[in-house]
Design a protein around this motif. Structure first.
Motif, mmCIF file in Angstrom:
data_model
loop_
_atom_site.group_PDB
_atom_site.id
_atom_site.type_symbol
_atom_site.label_atom_id
_atom_site.label_comp_id
_atom_site.label_asym_id
_atom_site.label_seq_id
_atom_site.Cartn_x
_atom_site.Cartn_y
_atom_site.Cartn_z
ATOM 1 N N ILE A 26 7.915 3.710 11.263
ATOM 2 C CA ILE A 26 8.027 3.430 9.826
ATOM 3 C C ILE A 26 8.895 2.186 9.631
ATOM 4 O O ILE A 26 8.595 1.311 8.814
ATOM 5 N N GLY A 27 9.953 2.092 10.480
ATOM 6 C CA GLY A 27 10.844 0.935 10.406
ATOM 7 C C GLY A 27 10.098 -0.363 10.696
ATOM 8 O O GLY A 27 10.373 -1.396 10.094
ATOM 9 N N GLN A 28 9.076 -0.259 11.604
ATOM 10 C CA GLN A 28 8.326 -1.462 11.966
ATOM 11 C C GLN A 28 7.524 -2.033 10.805
ATOM 12 O O GLN A 28 7.083 -3.178 10.838
ATOM 13 N N LEU A 29 7.302 -1.199 9.809
ATOM 14 C CA LEU A 29 6.588 -1.693 8.629
ATOM 15 C C LEU A 29 7.396 -2.767 7.925
ATOM 16 O O LEU A 29 6.859 -3.604 7.202
ATOM 17 N N GLY A 30 8.729 -2.723 8.123
ATOM 18 C CA GLY A 30 9.600 -3.681 7.455
ATOM 19 C C GLY A 30 9.659 -3.437 5.966
ATOM 20 O O GLY A 30 9.997 -4.306 5.174
ATOM 21 N N ALA A 31 9.279 -2.265 5.556
ATOM 22 C CA ALA A 31 9.317 -1.936 4.138
ATOM 23 C C ALA A 31 9.425 -0.432 4.048
ATOM 24 O O ALA A 31 8.611 0.260 4.619
ATOM 25 N N ASP A 32 10.439 0.075 3.415
ATOM 26 C CA ASP A 32 10.618 1.518 3.464
ATOM 27 C C ASP A 32 10.141 2.241 2.218
ATOM 28 O O ASP A 32 10.332 3.431 2.089
ATOM 29 N N GLN A 33 9.531 1.502 1.292
ATOM 30 C CA GLN A 33 9.043 2.150 0.074
ATOM 31 C C GLN A 33 7.564 1.853 -0.144
ATOM 32 O O GLN A 33 7.079 0.789 0.242
ATOM 33 N N VAL A 34 6.908 2.814 -0.764
ATOM 34 C CA VAL A 34 5.489 2.634 -1.064
ATOM 35 C C VAL A 34 5.264 2.869 -2.551
ATOM 36 O O VAL A 34 5.747 3.869 -3.105
ATOM 37 N N ILE A 35 4.556 1.964 -3.169
ATOM 38 C CA ILE A 35 4.182 2.152 -4.573
ATOM 39 C C ILE A 35 2.665 2.332 -4.626
ATOM 40 O O ILE A 35 1.931 1.524 -4.040
ATOM 41 N N GLU A 36 2.240 3.412 -5.266
ATOM 42 C CA GLU A 36 0.802 3.603 -5.457
ATOM 43 C C GLU A 36 0.515 3.531 -6.944
ATOM 44 O O GLU A 36 1.105 4.260 -7.719
ATOM 45 N N LEU A 37 -0.404 2.667 -7.315
ATOM 46 C CA LEU A 37 -0.685 2.425 -8.737
ATOM 47 C C LEU A 37 -2.131 2.732 -9.069
ATOM 48 O O LEU A 37 -3.032 2.436 -8.277
ATOM 49 N N GLU A 38 -2.296 3.292 -10.261
ATOM 50 C CA GLU A 38 -3.659 3.369 -10.776
ATOM 51 C C GLU A 38 -3.598 2.767 -12.178
ATOM 52 O O GLU A 38 -3.000 3.346 -13.081
#
Lengths: 306, 355
Positions: A218-230
């Motif tokens: 998960i750390g390798q993503l370099g981004a620890d948050q996810v936003i899901e939009l509709e």
């Protein structure tokens, strides 16, 4: 000591290459998870490790031993296996099934103790055909554990089970691990992998595409948050990508998934744009990134996809 | 530590024992067959042949005490009615009587010579009428009746059902179970344990053996208690022959099951293999009735060999090959005697005229 070593492993069904050049090491005492959607090659890999399928190329060692020698039986005594959806004989009771499997191993745990540990004491005299899905799966685990294995191999042990039954199975696996056992588990539930596994290998199209602890991946993503939009508003990937901390933008139909470090910078941008154009945002979800997001980031597909 | 072989055998036994449909096919179905066929083809003794008389003399003759010992049952009918009944098989013979029973009077006998009993009825009726017309016999017939042991159809049938049952239960009990276990991934599950594969195979043989003893004993006992079919040969012979049958059919079942993926395909193959034996191997009727050219093929079928061995034939050294030289000699019968049944006995009442 290494429990399992796969080097450039190639596995085929006739001409179909199911696993192409897999490299993997599982240390004793760890719980290792193979993650991937159906058809990624997980079950084929596991069957090779169990000695059911011979490698087409590459090497495979389990506790320092290759399959196909006179010592196979001795090695099998160290393995406890629950295959994907084995249906044990319907007409036998729980106790009879455990007793049957116990007879194959020289050194076994007390059958009653194993039945008790898996919460099946009340069902000990019930026939397999009368058990629920969760109970059947626990019985499969009992049959795998009764031979006092050093390595427990579980192929999708909780597929199709309800959350309560799943939790019960997880507890049993964690208990086995706490007593020093090694576990190899396949799953397409990222939550299961995060909960149980010290390390995971993410499989895609017959290869391991990422390897490490869930946190590392998960750390390798370099981004620890996810936003899901509709939302009904038009936002280009370029516009979103220019916001500080945004790592990637992907779309699934109307849904936009944004991996980012600073959601506080992305969300106001979205809502301002919506207010300006009169568009509606029907859903906006924010959550810490998971293995699922790692998988989507790496492959563009979701784990649950067939 | 419990032995894997014993535990596997025990598991097989329990699986089978707890399956009502399996028990039905193995224990109840053969008994139903035996009862149904035993009743349908039971020994009818000297059942009177039905003879329809046509003509003015008919009521006259019917009214008289004909003293034929019950061999003929006479009824007077109109010609049309009589011929209609003959065509439907309700009477065995129609006799068109002349106006008077006198020398040179012509009498027409209508009958189907291929129908069992018709020729006999013809001879009997002719005899009766000849005497009525004034014939005098020149010889004195002294009938001496003997009754052959084990000459009924049921005596023929029970050994055949035993053979059939051994075949069916081995084929389905083993073949089906192996294919079903493969489909359930149970074979795979066992393969990843330290279980010896030999133990797995042997457990099928052993559990079949246990059931074989039960099945054969049950059917033989049933035949003995209900129909009085005795085991006239050696019990040891019966046991040896049954075991050989078991070996043959478990092998055949394994062959079918070894490469079959689906239960449906296995069922198809098993029926394909068993059907010719059901029909040809002499379980229900003597295969020697089939044209001679087919005999080598029929005799090559394993069930034929088993049935022949199960059916003792004191007069023919050809049948019962399975037991020859097995040292199961009994006092009055040759070595192959198992369930006694004289080979020609069914002739008199299974679709044959005895002329």
């Amino acid at each position: 000591m290494t429990a399992i070593i796969c080097r450039d492993l190639v596995l085929k069904y006739a001409e179909l290459v199911a696993v192409s050049g897999l490299n993997l090491e599982v240390e004793t005492g760890e719980c290792f998870g193979l993650l991937g959607p159906n058809g990624a090659g997980k079950t084929t890999t596991v069957e090779a490790i169990e000695g059911l399928k011979a490698p087409h190329a590459g090497s495979l060692e389990v506790f320092g031993q290759v399959w196909g020698t006179r010592r196979d039986r001795a090695l099998r005594k160290r393995l406890g296996v629950a295959l994907q959806e084995t249906r044990l004989p319907d007409k036998l009771t729980v106790r009879e099934s455990v007793r049957l499997f116990a007879s194959f191993y020289g050194n076994t745990s007390s059958q009653e103790e194993v039945i008790g540990r898996l919460g099946l004491t009340e069902k000990a005299t019930a026939r397999v055909e009368r058990l629920s899905g969760g109970q059947k799966q626990r019985l499969a685990l009992a049959c795998a554990l009764v031979g006092k294995p050093d390595l427990l191999i579980l192929d999708e042990p909780t597929t199709g089970l309800d959350p309560t039954a799943r939790l019960a199975i997880w507890d049993i696996i964690l208990e086995f691990k706490a007593m020093g056992g090694t576990v190899l588990i396949t799953t397409h539930y990222m939550e299961e992998a995060e909960r149980l596994c010290d390390r995971v290998g993410i499989m895609h199209a017959g290869r391991v595409v990422a390897l490490g602890s869930p946190q590392e991946l998960i750390g390798q993503l370099g981004a620890d948050q996810v936003i899901e939009l509709e939302a009904s508003l038009e936002l280009s990937d370029a516009e979103l990508g220019s916001i500080e901390g945004v790592r990637s933008v992907s779309r699934r139909g109307d849904r936009v998934v944004i991996l980012c470090r600073f959601p506080a910078k992305v969300l106001p941008f979205v809502f301002e744009a919506a207010a300006r154009t009169g568009a509606t945002v029907s859903e906006a979800k924010l959550h810490p990134s998971t293995l699922e997001d790692v998988f989507v980031h790496l492959t563009g597909r979701r784990l649950a996809d067939g | 530590m419990a032995s894997p072989l014993i535990e596997l055998t025990r598991a097989r036994f329990l699986e089978f024992w707890r399956d009502p449909s399996a028990l039905f096919w193995v224990f109840v179905f053969p008994v139903i067959l035996a009862v149904a066929l035993g009743l349908a083809f039971r020994e009818k003794g000297d059942e009177a042949a039905k003879v329809a008389l046509v003509g003015e003399l008919a009521p006259h003759l019917v009214g008289e005490d004909t003293r034929t010992g019950g061999a003929l049952e006479l009824i007077a009918l109109s010609r049309d009615e009589a011929l209609m009944r003959l065509s439907r098989g309700l009477v065995d013979l129609v006799v068109e009587l002349p106006v008077a029973l006198e020398p040179q009077a012509k009498i027409a006998f209508h009958f189907d010579p291929t129908k069992p009993g018709s020729s006999k009825a013809y001879l009997e009726a002719r005899e009766l009428l000849e005497r009525k017309a004034g014939r005098h016999d020149v010889l004195v017939a002294v009938p001496v009746h003997v009754s052959k042991p084990a000459s009924r159809y049921i005596d023929f049938l029970i050994p055949g059902l035993v053979g059939l049952n051994i075949m069916g239960s081995c084929m389905w009990g083993l073949g089906y179970t192996v294919v079903d276990s493969r489909r359930r991934k149970l074979l795979k599950r066992f393969a990843v344990t330290p279980m010896r594969r030999a133990d797995f195979l042997l457990s099928f043989g052993l559990s079949r053996l246990v059931f074989l003893v039960l099945e054969v004993a049950f059917l033989v006992l049933f035949g003995w208690l209900v129909f009085g079919v005795a085991v006239r040969g050696s019990i040891l012979g019966l046991v040896v022959v049954s075991f050989l049958g078991l070996g043959a059919f478990t092998g055949l079942a394994l062959l079918i099951a070894s490469r079959t993926e689906s239960v449906e395909a296995a069922a198809g193959w098993m029926n394909f293999v068993q059907l010719p034996m059901w029909l040809l191997s002499g379980s229900f009727f003597d295969y020697t009735r089939f044209p001679e050219v087919t005999h080598p093929f029929i005799k090559a079928l394993p069930l034929t060999a088993l049935n022949d061995a199960l059916r003792a034939d004191p007069e023919s050294p050809v049948s019962g090959i399975l037991l020859q030289g097995c040292g199961t000699r009994t006092s009055n019968y040759p070595t192959q005697t198992v369930l006694a049944f004289p080979k020609d006995a069914e002739n008199s009442h299974f679709g044959m005229d005895t002329s």
